[in-house]
Enzyme design. Structure first.
Site, PDB file in Angstrom:
ATOM      1  CB  CYS A 284     -68.721  -1.672 139.347  1.00  0.00           C
ATOM      2  SG  CYS A 284     -68.808  -0.392 140.625  1.00  0.00           S
ATOM      3  CG  HIS A 346     -67.137  -4.094 143.093  1.00  0.00           C
ATOM      4  ND1 HIS A 346     -67.212  -3.637 141.794  1.00  0.00           N
ATOM      5  CD2 HIS A 346     -67.369  -5.431 143.034  1.00  0.00           C
ATOM      6  CE1 HIS A 346     -67.451  -4.663 140.990  1.00  0.00           C
ATOM      7  NE2 HIS A 346     -67.563  -5.746 141.714  1.00  0.00           N
ATOM      8  CG  ASP A 369     -69.073  -8.443 140.276  1.00  0.00           C
ATOM      9  OD1 ASP A 369     -69.452  -7.599 139.446  1.00  0.00           O
ATOM     10  OD2 ASP A 369     -68.170  -8.227 141.108  1.00  0.00           O
TER      11      ASP A 369
END
Length: 709
Positions: A284, A346, A369
């Protein structure tokens, strides 16, 4: 008289870059062939030289700008601008239209000024010059200008949808080539220095190439909403052979470990060199860092944002449901097949823009994202979701707001097997305050190579303070819009609970040291309570997925009225060292039951094993064009174990392209020392970032800021 023939065109890339604020792009400063890089809403001065003098009474000259394969005026992808001899200035009244004026004529050369509208598609435009003789259209000449002309979003222009008023914010979110990606835990955030390198000569071509691969219609490339949504899809490779392939199982032998990257330029360079083959591997924070690079290169203000204890709600319930068997072991999938999880952290991105598709008040920061978690409209992408809509629980607004809301606000529900339950499980706890423990980004105008003074806590932008009425109202407002969530929001009955349990938090443990797991139990009733308890520790991936069991203890014991008992488990370093995975994170679960009252309790905690810092030092000053020596060092924290298969990656914008060097094995407790040489190319403050990886420990990082004279 024959129509004019074009001998030369000149767009003065370096001179025009000052108004467009594109002076930092290496394409503009290429000493061989400078590339024009302009911003929407800016004026551009350019010249056209013909093979003979321009005759304003006889000659017709039109300048055409086109975008995409089939430019069309009505679609906003083509503009045809006649040269009017009497038009000497721009009127600047209608800033959403192309306009051009004739500044000066020098015999066979025309000096022209062009205004680029603030709403045109971004990417590569092409220019052509059409010439003819008045009254005769049969002999038209068309000259195609060979240069690519990059037109970018303009956050300095009020008429542009990405306009940002603060110069300090623009300096950070557009112009800063280096930054930090925050990892670690909410109790111990760990900043990883990253070279975004948005001005590197490969980045802008790669960014436009990615937009082409994303298949975004050319007309949509005028919209920062559409472009940012496309970026969130094309940075990952799941649907479209995008930039990065994700991997989370620790097996990176056929590619590059996500921990080994020090910046984005090496990734984008390799992607271009392979003709668009996904690069192995990302997680991520790598997806987020690459997104920052592409957005800033295209002119969209962008920051990397870390959410600690980030919920992944797979079944749209706005809860994270965790299931345990009778013995306290976690069951990875629940009875409905859902596999909710809480990532220890995250990393996503916030991009700045207006939202003309939403009511007033929902512009500003928007979440996108690029990490592939759930499909949105059949494609793995997310956002842009208004941060203000998330804060208010307005989950009906586009795009993917319910998913982002759950990431920061979901309640965590624990269920344990129960033979007396009609569906096989009973709920042991609901934790309303576990998810979204802390949301941070890098502070503007602060750069801390050694500490965390550049950490900016932005939790309040995403959610109201935990436990406040406003926070619960936002949750219930969201629940009203998600029917499946409503069944999970019955609050448990606390009237019969008379035993207090407390799982003691562990902030961090130095890599290689022992630690204790502790639960305090206090009987607040007037009778003895018989308690069965389980305490277990696992190594986990940062996504929350269990890797390997480390230690487990259970027992049944009596606690007398008003007394306190301590459940303690001692974990030695040899019990966990060979079970660690990426990030060296450890998760603790504790479950307890009170026999007399059937009170149930469960709790979880996680912490990271902290690693040494890679120290960076130098003696001599850094001077453009002169080689300088930089020293790197750290101590192996393992007293009885060598580090093997060692590599170091170093880079610095204006100093060195990314390079990875193999290093010899490091002995137990040995101090590692090595040197590298850099030859600066550009003046100013520059960052050096280094990353040491081995088979035993990954992600020993270091950074330093140096002044180049």
């Amino acid at each position: 008289m024959e129509p004019l023939e074009v001998e030369m065109t000149e767009f003065y890339p370096r001179d025009n870059a000052r108004e467009s604020r594109t002076e930092e792009y290496e394409l503009v400063n290429n000493p061989d062939v400078a590339t024009p890089v302009f911003r929407r809403g800016c004026n551009v001065v350019f010249a056209v030289r013909f093979t003979r003098d321009y005759d304003e009474e006889q000659d017709v000259v039109r300048i055409s700008f086109g975008f995409g394969e089939k430019p069309h005026v009505l679609q906003g992808t083509r503009a045809i601008l006649p040269v009017f001899p009497n038009k000497k200035t721009l009127n600047n009244k209608n800033l959403d239209r192309w306009e051009m004026c004739l500044n000066q004529q020098y015999g066979n050369t025309l000096m022209l000024t062009l205004r680029i509208p603030a709403n045109v598609p971004v990417g590569i435009w092409h220019c052509s010059v059409q010439t003819n003789i008045k009254g005769d259209r049969t002999r038209r000449q068309d000259h195609q200008v060979v240069e690519d002309i990059y037109i970018l979003f303009n956050p300095w222009c009020r008429e542009d949808g990405v306009f940002m008023e603060s110069e300090d914010e623009l300096k950070e979110y557009i112009m800063n080539e280096t930054g930090k990606i925050w990892c670690g835990t909410f109790k111990n955030p760990k900043g990883k220095k990253w070279i975004f390198g948005q001005f590197d000569d490969v980045v802008l071509p790669a960014s436009v190439f990615l937009l082409e691969k994303a298949g975004i219609p050319v007309t949509d490339r005028a919209s920062p909403v559409a472009v940012s949504r496309a970026i969130s899809a094309i940075i990952n490779s799941v649907d479209d052979s995008g930039l990065l392939e994700g991997r989370w199982d620790g097996q990176y032998e056929d590619g590059t470990s996500p921990h080994a990257w020090t910046g984005s330029t090496a990734i984008l360079d390799l992607y271009l060199a392979t003709g668009g083959q996904p690069i192995k591997y990302g997680q991520c924070w790598v997806f987020s860092a690459a997104t920052v690079t592409v957005c800033r290169a295209l002119g969209i203000p962008c920051r990397s944002t870390t959410n600690y204890v980030s919920a992944h709600d797979t079944n749209c319930s706005l809860t994270v449901d965790k299931y345990f068997d009778l013995f306290g072991n976690k069951i990875e999938e629940g009875p409905d097949g859902a596999n909710d999880s809480c990532w220890n952290f995250h990393v996503w991105n916030d991009v700045w823009m207006t939202r003309p598709d939403l009511p007033a008040g929902y512009g500003g920061w928007q979440v996108i994202d690029a990490t592939p978690q759930e499909a949105s409209g059949g494609i793995f992408r997310c956002g842009p979701a208004s941060v203000e809509a998330v804060r208010r629980g307005e989950v009906g607004y586009m795009f993917d707001t319910p998913f982002v809301f759950a990431e920061v606000n979901a309640d965590v529900c624990h269920f344990q097997e129960d033979e007396e339950s009609d569906w096989g499980f009973s709920r042991t706890s609901v934790n309303q305050y576990h998810v979204g423990r802390r949301i941070i980004t890098k502070a503007i105008d602060v750069n801390d190579d050694d500490g965390d003074s550049d950490l900016l806590d932005i939790t309040r932008s995403f959610k109201n303070p935990e436990g406040t009425e406003a926070e619960r109202l936002a949750v219930y407002n969201a629940v009203k819009g998600v029917p499946k969530a409503q069944q999970f929001y019955e609050m448990p009955n606390k009237e019969d609970e008379d035993v207090f349990f407390d799982l003691v938090d562990i902030e961090s443990v130095p890599f290689g040291e022992n630690f204790d797991l502790v639960v305090n139990i206090r009987n607040e009733s007037e009778e003895t309570r018989n308690i069965s308890a389980i305490l277990s520790a696992f190594s986990v991936y940062y996504t929350g997925a269990t890797a390997k069991p480390i230690k487990r203890a259970q027992g049944v014991f009596a606690v007398k009225a008003g007394e306190t008992e301590v459940l303690r488990v001692h974990v030695k370093r040899e019990e966990y060292l060979d079970k660690l995975v990426d990030h060296s994170l450890i998760k603790i679960y504790s479950i307890a039951n009170v026999k007399e009252t059937r009170q149930t309790w469960s709790e979880e905690d996680d912490f990271t094993l902290t690693k040494p810092t890679l120290n960076i030092d130098h003696d001599s000053p850094f001077i453009v064009g002169m080689e300088s020596c930089v020293r790197f060092s750290f101590r192996n924290p393992l007293e009885d174990m060598p580090l093997t298969e060692c590599t170091v990656t170093v880079e610095g914008p204006g100093l060195s392209k990314p390079k990875t060097i193999s290093k010899p094995d490091v002995g137990p407790s040995e101090v590692v020392e090595f040197s590298e040489f850099f030859t600066p190319k550009r003046l100013g403050q520059r960052s050096i970032v280094a990353n040491f990886n081995s088979k035993e420990i990954q992600g020993i990082n270091g950074c330093a800021t140096v002044a180049i004279e």
